[in-house]
Design an enzyme around this catalytic site. Structure first.
Site, mmCIF file in Angstrom:
data_model
loop_
_atom_site.group_PDB
_atom_site.id
_atom_site.type_symbol
_atom_site.label_atom_id
_atom_site.label_comp_id
_atom_site.label_asym_id
_atom_site.label_seq_id
_atom_site.Cartn_x
_atom_site.Cartn_y
_atom_site.Cartn_z
ATOM 1 N N HIS A 150 0.827 -1.212 0.000
ATOM 2 C CA HIS A 150 0.000 0.000 0.000
ATOM 3 C C HIS A 150 0.859 1.258 0.000
ATOM 4 O O HIS A 150 0.400 2.322 0.403
ATOM 5 C CB HIS A 150 -0.898 0.016 1.239
ATOM 6 C CG HIS A 150 -1.710 -1.220 1.418
ATOM 7 N ND1 HIS A 150 -2.575 -1.665 0.448
ATOM 8 C CD2 HIS A 150 -1.779 -2.126 2.419
ATOM 9 C CE1 HIS A 150 -3.150 -2.796 0.872
ATOM 10 N NE2 HIS A 150 -2.674 -3.094 2.054
ATOM 11 N N HIS A 172 -6.953 -4.071 -0.589
ATOM 12 C CA HIS A 172 -6.168 -5.282 -0.721
ATOM 13 C C HIS A 172 -6.416 -5.998 -2.039
ATOM 14 O O HIS A 172 -6.060 -7.155 -2.199
ATOM 15 C CB HIS A 172 -6.482 -6.261 0.409
ATOM 16 C CG HIS A 172 -6.106 -5.734 1.741
ATOM 17 N ND1 HIS A 172 -6.931 -4.939 2.476
ATOM 18 C CD2 HIS A 172 -4.967 -5.877 2.466
ATOM 19 C CE1 HIS A 172 -6.321 -4.615 3.607
ATOM 20 N NE2 HIS A 172 -5.137 -5.163 3.625
#
Lengths: 333, 207
Positions: free
Chosen positions: A57, A219
């Site tokens: 991320h 995700h």
């Protein structure tokens, strides 16, 4: 799968090595467990702010370690929560007498591992409080799911609590502020393509060229619904409606608008979307006072964007404007 | 005949082999409804268990189970690490300091494992999680409690298999798959599948 990697098993460690070299003035990186810690930690006499979660991320969270924001970040494997001992090691490295705030995104794995870590830290006589962020409006019915996910709002929470800690607020005050931010920040995400996790080797979901996933998390998990691709005006309107109607945000509200690239969407499209969102908010009488635009909470190379709105007041605006100096966010110093 | 610490260690080694063989399958099941990390994470955890056992097998079955628990908690991450870690930890607590575990104790350990997983993960039967494999595994194991360790584990593995299959028709209500709602129907839950694989590996090792 084409990626600039050597071995899926060493992706995170090798990336952290590069981060440490690129930002040696700001961060120290540790191996096994993997940690990113402020170069000058521990900073005596004030609350530490610690965050973490799966890697993939970037710049979240390691890119936000430094004066005015995080004291430490705990990167797990790609899209996987770090383990309790790693979180505990980060807390031990940066927590002094003033205690620490642990920022947790509402994902089952993160919550389980961070809860355990907070218990381990308490056993070491560290004063640690946890706050769970759950800003994703795509998840409607928390009774029947694991609850709303923590997504883009995490960056705003990390910045604002980091600023409060830097000005010397007590742990009680930083914790209360964190809960206030969680209460008034909302996000929605959309994906045009799936990411490819290095160890999986193929895209996380299959999406035809004329379809998009609406309501994704960070995700690469699929969204709530799959809709036909549509022009930016219609798509951004759909996103703004989802976010604004949730809190709800009302005419006259002052807000921070965060337009985030999920990693694969270029600045050209990101600014285009941001412009539309600002226009739509203005039409509703919502006053955009602060902005953040860029790839800050990404999902590897996934194309897509997320929109986050935070309701501002004078205190939050002041804390947002406070100086920050991290690898990925810096102003004022 | 009971199960010794060495027997437990051998079961964990065969479980590690089975997880390694099925790593890609578990990644793929998770890719469909989650984030594609389940096989990778479990494989990392069980490889670490084997490494720890290579360094020395603890004295009792309880100590072996505890070693597995702490290794899984510190190596796996995600939701699987704390959940499987808790299962082994609670099982360990039930086994006491006996040098050998009999069938009845094993059933008690399995019950403790299920209760631990439910306490941590807050899932109940029908949520499409590993609990859906563990509940029928326990009930089959209870039915075989009068037999040998191998018979208890074989029954448990059979129950877990059936339970895992049942998740295909369920709407997930816990974990990342829950965000998909109805769209996840038709998919086998990766956690239920790995639970079934582990119990099958234990049963094979006990023969």
């Amino acid at each position: 799968m084409k990626k600039i990697i050597n071995d899926p098993a060493t992706v995170v460690a090798e990336s952290l090595r590069g981060l440490a070299l690129a930002h040696a003035d700001l961060v120290r990186v540790q191996d096994d467990p993997a940690l990113v810690v402020r170069a000058d930690a521990p900073v005596a006499g004030r609350v530490a702010v610690v965050s973490g979660g799966g890697s993939g991320h970037e710049p979240l969270h390691g890119g936000f370690v430094g004066p005015g924001m995080l004291d430490a970040a705990v990167p797990g494997p790609v899209f996987t929560s770090p383990t309790p001992d790693a979180v505990q090691a980060a807390l031990s490295a940066v927590t002094g007498a003033a205690g620490a705030l642990l920022i947790v995104k509402n994902y089952t794995g993160d919550v389980l591992n961070f809860e355990t870590a907070a218990e381990l830290a308490a056993a070491e006589d560290l004063d640690v409080r946890s706050v769970v962020i759950d800003d994703d409006v795509a998840v409607k019915d928390s009774t029947f799911t694991a609850g709303r996910r923590g997504v883009g709002g995490t960056v705003l929470l990390e910045k604002i609590t980091g600023a409060a800690a830097a000005r010397g607020d007590s742990l009680d005050a930083v914790e209360a502020l964190a809960r206030k931010v969680v209460g008034q920040v909302r996000s929605i995400g959309v994906a045009l393509t799936a990411p490819t996790v290095p160890h999986a080797g193929e895209p996380s979901f299959d999406l035809s060229p004329d379809e998009i996933e609406f309501g994704i998390g960070i995700h690469g998990e699929p969204g709530r619904e799959r809709i036909p691709a549509e022009p930016a005006d219609a798509l951004v309107a759909r996103m703004v409606e989802a976010v604004v109607s949730d809190l709800p945000f009302a005419s006259g509200d002052r807000v921070l608008l965060f337009t985030n690239s999920m990693g694969g969407t270029p600045a050209l499209e990101l600014y285009l979307a941001h412009g539309i969102a600002e226009r739509l908010l203005a039409e509703r009488g919502i006053v955009v006072e602060r902005r953040l635009v860029g790839p800050y909470v990404t999902s590897l190379e996934m194309q897509g964007i997320s929109l986050t709105l935070l309701k501002l007041d004078d205190e939050l605006t002041q804390l947002w404007d406070a100086p920050v100096r991290t690898p990925a966010l810096r102003w004022g110093i | 005949m009971g199960c010794s610490a060495e027997g437990f260690a051998a079961a964990l080694r065969s479980a590690a082999e089975v997880i390694a063989e099925h790593r890609a399958e578990l990644v793929d099941l998770d890719r469909a409804i989650g984030d594609a990390d389940h096989g990778e994470n479990l494989n990392r955890g069980f490889a670490a268990i084997v490494a720890a056992l290579d360094a020395g097998v603890p004295q009792t079955p309880a100590a072996v189970a505890k070693l597995a628990a702490t290794t899984l908690i510190s190596k796996v991450g995600g939701a699987a690490g704390p959940l499987y870690g808790t299962a082994f930890l609670r099982a360990s607590a039930k086994l006491g300091d006996a040098a050998e575990v009999d069938a009845g104790q094993l059933v008690e350990a399995l019950r403790a494992a299920l209760e631990g997983v439910q306490a941590r993960g807050k899932a109940v039967g029908g949520d499409a999680t590993m609990v859906d494999a563990l509940i029928p595994a326990l009930s089959a194991a209870e039915g075989a409690a009068g037999g040998s360790v191998a018979e208890v584990l074989t029954a448990a593995a059979g129950g877990a298999d059936r339970g895992a299959e049942s998740t295909v028709d369920l709407v997930p209500r816990k974990g990342r798959a829950s965000y998909l709602g109805e769209r996840a129907v038709g998919h086998l839950d990766p956690g239920a599948r790995s639970t079934a694989l582990l119990l099958r590996a234990f049963a094979e090792a006990a023969r």
